[in-house]
Motif scaffolding. Structure first.
Motif, PDB file in Angstrom:
ATOM      1  N   GLY A 149      33.456  42.378  39.836  1.00 50.54           N
ATOM      2  CA  GLY A 149      34.673  41.733  40.295  1.00 50.54           C
ATOM      3  C   GLY A 149      34.875  40.381  39.639  1.00 50.54           C
ATOM      4  O   GLY A 149      35.984  40.033  39.205  1.00 50.54           O
ATOM      5  N   ASN A 201      39.079  44.090  42.808  1.00 48.27           N
ATOM      6  CA  ASN A 201      40.182  43.148  42.980  1.00 48.27           C
ATOM      7  C   ASN A 201      41.307  43.549  42.029  1.00 48.27           C
ATOM      8  O   ASN A 201      41.151  44.453  41.210  1.00 48.27           O
ATOM      9  CB  ASN A 201      39.729  41.700  42.745  1.00 48.27           C
ATOM     10  CG  ASN A 201      39.245  41.449  41.331  1.00 48.27           C
ATOM     11  OD1 ASN A 201      40.024  41.453  40.381  1.00 48.27           O
ATOM     12  ND2 ASN A 201      37.936  41.226  41.172  1.00 48.27           N
ATOM     13  N   ARG A 202      42.429  42.852  42.153  1.00 46.18           N
ATOM     14  CA  ARG A 202      43.603  43.174  41.331  1.00 46.18           C
ATOM     15  C   ARG A 202      43.743  42.265  40.132  1.00 46.18           C
ATOM     16  O   ARG A 202      44.801  42.181  39.515  1.00 46.18           O
ATOM     17  CB  ARG A 202      44.851  43.147  42.212  1.00 46.18           C
ATOM     18  CG  ARG A 202      44.917  44.331  43.161  1.00 46.18           C
ATOM     19  CD  ARG A 202      45.876  44.152  44.306  1.00 46.18           C
ATOM     20  NE  ARG A 202      45.337  43.234  45.306  1.00 46.18           N
ATOM     21  CZ  ARG A 202      45.743  43.183  46.577  1.00 46.18           C
ATOM     22  NH1 ARG A 202      46.677  44.000  47.010  1.00 46.18           N
ATOM     23  NH2 ARG A 202      45.197  42.319  47.425  1.00 46.18           N
ATOM     24  N   SER A 234      42.260  37.236  41.628  1.00 53.21           N
ATOM     25  CA  SER A 234      41.359  36.468  42.476  1.00 53.21           C
ATOM     26  C   SER A 234      40.227  37.350  42.977  1.00 53.21           C
ATOM     27  O   SER A 234      40.297  38.586  42.905  1.00 53.21           O
ATOM     28  CB  SER A 234      42.112  35.858  43.670  1.00 53.21           C
ATOM     29  OG  SER A 234      42.632  36.877  44.506  1.00 53.21           O
ATOM     30  N   ASP A 235      39.203  36.717  43.504  1.00 46.54           N
ATOM     31  CA  ASP A 235      37.978  37.407  43.918  1.00 46.54           C
ATOM     32  C   ASP A 235      38.168  37.971  45.321  1.00 46.54           C
ATOM     33  O   ASP A 235      37.652  37.437  46.301  1.00 46.54           O
ATOM     34  CB  ASP A 235      36.829  36.395  43.872  1.00 46.54           C
ATOM     35  CG  ASP A 235      35.466  37.034  43.998  1.00 46.54           C
ATOM     36  OD1 ASP A 235      35.326  38.225  43.657  1.00 46.54           O
ATOM     37  OD2 ASP A 235      34.531  36.335  44.433  1.00 46.54           O
ATOM     38  N   GLU A 236      38.861  39.106  45.434  1.00 47.00           N
ATOM     39  CA  GLU A 236      39.292  39.633  46.728  1.00 47.00           C
ATOM     40  C   GLU A 236      38.223  40.420  47.480  1.00 47.00           C
ATOM     41  O   GLU A 236      38.344  40.637  48.675  1.00 47.00           O
ATOM     42  CB  GLU A 236      40.521  40.537  46.526  1.00 47.00           C
ATOM     43  CG  GLU A 236      41.725  39.818  45.943  1.00 47.00           C
ATOM     44  CD  GLU A 236      42.824  40.788  45.581  1.00 47.00           C
ATOM     45  OE1 GLU A 236      43.738  40.989  46.411  1.00 47.00           O
ATOM     46  OE2 GLU A 236      42.763  41.345  44.453  1.00 47.00           O
ATOM     47  N   HIS A 237      37.217  40.916  46.789  1.00 46.38           N
ATOM     48  CA  HIS A 237      36.153  41.731  47.399  1.00 46.38           C
ATOM     49  C   HIS A 237      36.723  42.941  48.134  1.00 46.38           C
ATOM     50  O   HIS A 237      36.327  43.260  49.257  1.00 46.38           O
ATOM     51  CB  HIS A 237      35.280  40.887  48.322  1.00 46.38           C
ATOM     52  CG  HIS A 237      34.363  39.954  47.580  1.00 46.38           C
ATOM     53  ND1 HIS A 237      33.090  40.301  47.216  1.00 46.38           N
ATOM     54  CD2 HIS A 237      34.563  38.701  47.104  1.00 46.38           C
ATOM     55  CE1 HIS A 237      32.527  39.305  46.559  1.00 46.38           C
ATOM     56  NE2 HIS A 237      33.409  38.319  46.471  1.00 46.38           N
ATOM     57  N   LEU A 238      37.638  43.641  47.474  1.00 46.04           N
ATOM     58  CA  LEU A 238      38.206  44.859  48.034  1.00 46.04           C
ATOM     59  C   LEU A 238      37.188  46.004  47.947  1.00 46.04           C
ATOM     60  O   LEU A 238      36.289  45.991  47.089  1.00 46.04           O
ATOM     61  CB  LEU A 238      39.459  45.260  47.261  1.00 46.04           C
ATOM     62  CG  LEU A 238      40.619  44.258  47.246  1.00 46.04           C
ATOM     63  CD1 LEU A 238      41.704  44.751  46.302  1.00 46.04           C
ATOM     64  CD2 LEU A 238      41.159  44.037  48.642  1.00 46.04           C
ATOM     65  N   GLY A 273      41.379  48.286  43.507  1.00 44.66           N
ATOM     66  CA  GLY A 273      41.844  47.286  42.553  1.00 44.66           C
ATOM     67  C   GLY A 273      41.844  47.836  41.146  1.00 44.66           C
ATOM     68  O   GLY A 273      42.125  49.017  40.937  1.00 44.66           O
TER      69      GLY A 273
END
Length: 252
Positions: free
Chosen positions: A170, A200-201, A204-208, A213
């Motif tokens: 990520g 993530n997309r 940013s570091d979304e942690h999905l 993503g």
């Protein structure tokens, strides 16, 4: 390869995390910062016993909150070093497979400050006494991060052959775009002992959860084939986020 997940990012308490890990055959990546700030959490001896009872192993994410092994302030640097060593000792007490380490930040972007910060980080890496394998994690998410390129991390690892590498897919995506994970892997696969897996997309570091993503999970699955180390899911979404991520990684 051993696969695990972080209760910290998932948002599960230890009881639920151990139950899920035992059910799915996963280990837990322990966030040491949580144990520093919350006296209600189990100590190393109790946590180790919980792991033995559940048949669940561990990795440890070493401190990163209010912490900086590249700090130019001597008292901050010394405290960061002491906290990191305590965390490594904790990791050894619970029998962790490895400990994951960030590489510090420098808000003062002056050439002399950056050079001194690098010297201090190298000194810390030389003085630490890891009782478990130590994996340096790629960051490059913030303008204050000390290491700004994969080559800089590669040079640091070359200077410290006693330590390994943690590939955070990520982070690599946010830092370098769609080819970021492959770039780090190509450069440092020979030092790779641990992965951080989340999505993530790209901004940013979304942690999905994995698959939500832009990370190329087909490439990740291929790269993990034959890998003998560990990989930890750092995903949000609770137990369902872990289950969906595990299912995606198990696809042919």
């Amino acid at each position: 390869m051993r696969l695990g997940f972080s209760p910290f990012t998932t948002g599960l308490d230890y009881r639920a995390a151990f139950e899920l890990a035992a059910e799915l055959g996963l280990f837990l990546e322990i966030a040491y910062d949580q144990h520093e700030v919350d006296p209600r959490l189990p100590g190393a001896k109790e946590l180790a016993e919980m792991g033995r009872s559940a048949g669940v192993g561990f990795t440890v994410h070493l401190p990163f909150v209010d912490w900086n092994l590249a700090s130019l302030v001597p008292s901050v640097w010394r405290l960061s070093l002491e906290r990191t060593q305590r965390a490594l000792d904790f990791a050894g007490q619970i029998g962790a497979y490895c400990g994951v380490l960030h590489t510090g930040s420098v808000p003062l972007r002056h050439p002399e400050a950056l050079a001194q910060a690098r010297r201090l980080l190298e000194r810390a890496l030389s003085e630490l006494e890891p009782v478990v394998p130590l994996a340096l994690e790629n960051l490059g998410l913030d303008e204050d991060d000390l290491l700004e390129t994969p080559d800089e991390l590669a040079q640091l690892l070359q200077a410290h052959p006693q330590h390994g590498f943690c590939l955070d897919v990520g982070h690599a995506l946010v830092q370098l775009g769609l080819e970021g994970p492959q770039t780090y892997h190509q450069l440092l696969c020979g030092r790779l002992i641990h992965w951080h897996l989340h999505d993530n997309r790209g901004a940013s570091d979304e942690h999905l959860p994995c698959g939500e993503g832009q990370v190329d999970w087909g490439w990740v699955r291929q790269a993990l084939k034959g890998f003998s180390g560990t990989a930890a899911l750092e995903v949000t979404g609770g137990a369902e986020g872990v289950r969906r991520s595990v299912a995606l990684l198990q696809q042919p």
